[in-house]
Write an enzyme that holds these catalytic residues in place. Structure first.
Site, PDB file in Angstrom:
ATOM      1  N   HIS A  59      24.872  52.819  72.615  1.00  0.00           N
ATOM      2  CA  HIS A  59      24.180  52.655  73.896  1.00  0.00           C
ATOM      3  C   HIS A  59      23.973  51.190  74.318  1.00  0.00           C
ATOM      4  O   HIS A  59      23.432  50.944  75.396  1.00  0.00           O
ATOM      5  CB  HIS A  59      22.813  53.340  73.840  1.00  0.00           C
ATOM      6  CG  HIS A  59      21.875  52.641  72.906  1.00  0.00           C
ATOM      7  ND1 HIS A  59      21.962  52.768  71.538  1.00  0.00           N
ATOM      8  CD2 HIS A  59      20.880  51.772  73.148  1.00  0.00           C
ATOM      9  CE1 HIS A  59      21.044  52.017  70.978  1.00  0.00           C
ATOM     10  NE2 HIS A  59      20.361  51.398  71.933  1.00  0.00           N
ATOM     11  N   HIS A  74      22.687  46.900  78.039  1.00  0.00           N
ATOM     12  CA  HIS A  74      21.980  48.093  77.556  1.00  0.00           C
ATOM     13  C   HIS A  74      22.285  49.234  78.512  1.00  0.00           C
ATOM     14  O   HIS A  74      21.905  49.195  79.676  1.00  0.00           O
ATOM     15  CB  HIS A  74      20.476  47.823  77.485  1.00  0.00           C
ATOM     16  CG  HIS A  74      19.776  48.737  76.541  1.00  0.00           C
ATOM     17  ND1 HIS A  74      19.518  50.062  76.839  1.00  0.00           N
ATOM     18  CD2 HIS A  74      19.312  48.520  75.293  1.00  0.00           C
ATOM     19  CE1 HIS A  74      18.898  50.610  75.808  1.00  0.00           C
ATOM     20  NE2 HIS A  74      18.766  49.707  74.848  1.00  0.00           N
TER      21      HIS A  74
END
Length: 154
Positions: A59, A74
């Site tokens: 992620h 992110h």
């Protein structure tokens, strides 16, 4: 002082970092930069700078430039809880990557279906001065991958 152009990691609408619904990003706790609200489709997230892929999680990833500038991408907020679901990596931690190279395929619809915010913060790690970030694309404007999102001065 060096100037580091930072590319958009995904396409979408630019969001001012202070407006991101997570204080870690909105208050600059990890650094300053900008965020992107991606389209609700499967997208490739690319390297915003060239350098060493210092950290790679499904992620999120951090790239360290040759000048020692660390850039964090992110993919979504709180997406660590998905334990990799919705993300397919295309590189290996420690790789040398070029700006614009695909790092992770991001399944935005599955992240949104899990009830998570898909916004993508892109920040200069440990940057404590928001004035050192020169945003190239304003909040609410569209950006495409490979387009300069902001320039960092260090």
């Amino acid at each position: 002082m060096s100037r580091t152009p930072v590319l958009a990691a995904v396409a979408g609408k630019v969001v001012a970092l202070r407006d991101v619904a997570d204080p870690v990003f909105s208050q600059g706790m990890v650094g300053y930069g900008a965020a992107i609200d991606p389209p609700h489709e499967v997208v490739d997230a690319v390297a915003p700078v060239g350098g060493t892929l210092l950290k790679l999680m499904p992620h999120a990833y951090v790239i360290l430039t040759g000048d020692g500038v660390g850039v964090l991408v992110h993919l979504g907020l709180d997406t660590v809880r998905l334990e990799g679901a919705g993300f397919t990596t295309h590189a290996t931690q420690g790789d040398t990557v070029t700006a614009g190279q695909a790092i992770t395929t991001y399944d935005v619809p599955s992240v949104a279906a899990a009830g998570m915010n898909p916004v993508v913060p892109v920040v200069i790690m440990d940057e404590r001065e928001p004035t050192n970030i020169d945003v190239a694309v304003g909040a609410g404007e569209s950006v495409t991958p490979h387009q300069t999102l902001f320039t960092a001065e260090r």
